[in-house]
Design a protein around this motif. Structure first.
Motif, mmCIF file in Angstrom:
data_model
loop_
_atom_site.group_PDB
_atom_site.id
_atom_site.type_symbol
_atom_site.label_atom_id
_atom_site.label_comp_id
_atom_site.label_asym_id
_atom_site.label_seq_id
_atom_site.Cartn_x
_atom_site.Cartn_y
_atom_site.Cartn_z
ATOM 1 N N ARG A 4 0.765 -1.294 -0.045
ATOM 2 C CA ARG A 4 0.052 -0.057 -0.013
ATOM 3 C C ARG A 4 0.724 1.217 -0.004
ATOM 4 N N GLU A 5 1.675 1.277 -0.580
ATOM 5 C CA GLU A 5 2.732 2.285 -0.967
ATOM 6 C C GLU A 5 2.579 3.023 -2.377
ATOM 7 N N ASP A 6 3.065 4.010 -3.004
ATOM 8 C CA ASP A 6 2.690 4.722 -3.915
ATOM 9 C C ASP A 6 3.664 3.984 -5.175
ATOM 10 N N GLU A 7 2.506 3.371 -6.125
ATOM 11 C CA GLU A 7 3.094 2.588 -6.963
ATOM 12 C C GLU A 7 3.934 3.358 -8.147
ATOM 13 N N GLU A 8 3.213 4.501 -8.505
ATOM 14 C CA GLU A 8 4.137 5.280 -9.315
ATOM 15 C C GLU A 8 5.680 5.662 -8.777
ATOM 16 N N LYS A 9 5.628 6.189 -7.596
ATOM 17 C CA LYS A 9 6.663 6.640 -7.294
ATOM 18 C C LYS A 9 7.764 5.632 -7.096
ATOM 19 N N TRP A 10 7.542 4.352 -6.424
ATOM 20 C CA TRP A 10 8.435 3.224 -6.410
ATOM 21 C C TRP A 10 8.747 2.630 -7.785
ATOM 22 N N GLY A 11 7.716 2.580 -8.827
ATOM 23 C CA GLY A 11 7.994 2.245 -10.141
ATOM 24 C C GLY A 11 9.121 3.101 -10.854
ATOM 25 N N ILE A 12 8.897 4.224 -10.442
ATOM 26 C CA ILE A 12 9.928 5.270 -11.214
ATOM 27 C C ILE A 12 11.436 4.832 -10.655
ATOM 28 N N ILE A 13 11.383 5.049 -9.321
ATOM 29 C CA ILE A 13 12.617 4.484 -8.591
ATOM 30 C C ILE A 13 13.241 3.272 -9.143
ATOM 31 N N GLY A 14 12.537 2.346 -9.407
ATOM 32 C CA GLY A 14 13.149 0.951 -9.769
ATOM 33 C C GLY A 14 13.588 1.185 -11.304
ATOM 34 N N LEU A 15 12.780 2.114 -12.181
ATOM 35 C CA LEU A 15 13.215 2.148 -13.556
ATOM 36 C C LEU A 15 14.552 2.918 -13.659
#
Length: 114
Positions: free
Chosen positions: A66-77
């Motif tokens: 339940r965290e910010d998917e957009e934020k963590w996706g961008i960080i992973g990218l």
């Protein structure tokens, strides 16, 4: 004394809410902006695929926690975007790139900490 404190509060409020520090405000990156940065620094298909895979995994874990998917996706990218250009300075170069792009410190710290 009370007047002095009140004036100080008003001054602080006006400084915080003025445009004086607008250049200090951090830019929240979009996924497209992040991917453009990745393509600028990563040229090999395998490393781009790796970045996309890590993005997907980070989005999955963000969702289940339940965290910010957009934020963590961008960080992973963007997490390995300096690997080809500065392998001896891995994550350090990315910090410099993201600071230059005015990314928020929490994004930069997350990338740098991997």
């Amino acid at each position: 004394m009370l007047l002095k404190v009140k004036l100080l509060d008003i001054f602080r409020y006006s400084i915080i809410n003025s445009n004086i520090f607008s250049k200090m405000e951090k830019h929240i990156p979009t996924r497209n902006e992040a991917f453009e940065l990745v393509k600028q620094y990563i040229k090999t298909d395998s490393l781009i695929k790796h970045a996309l895979a890590v993005e997907a995994v980070m989005r999955y874990y963000a969702k289940i926690h339940r965290e910010d998917e957009e934020k963590w996706g961008i960080i992973g990218l963007v997490h390995d975007m300096d690997w080809e250009v500065a392998p001896d300075r891995h994550t350090i170069k990315t910090r410099e790139i993201l600071e230059e792009a005015n990314w928020p410190e929490d994004y930069i710290r997350a990338v740098e900490s991997h």
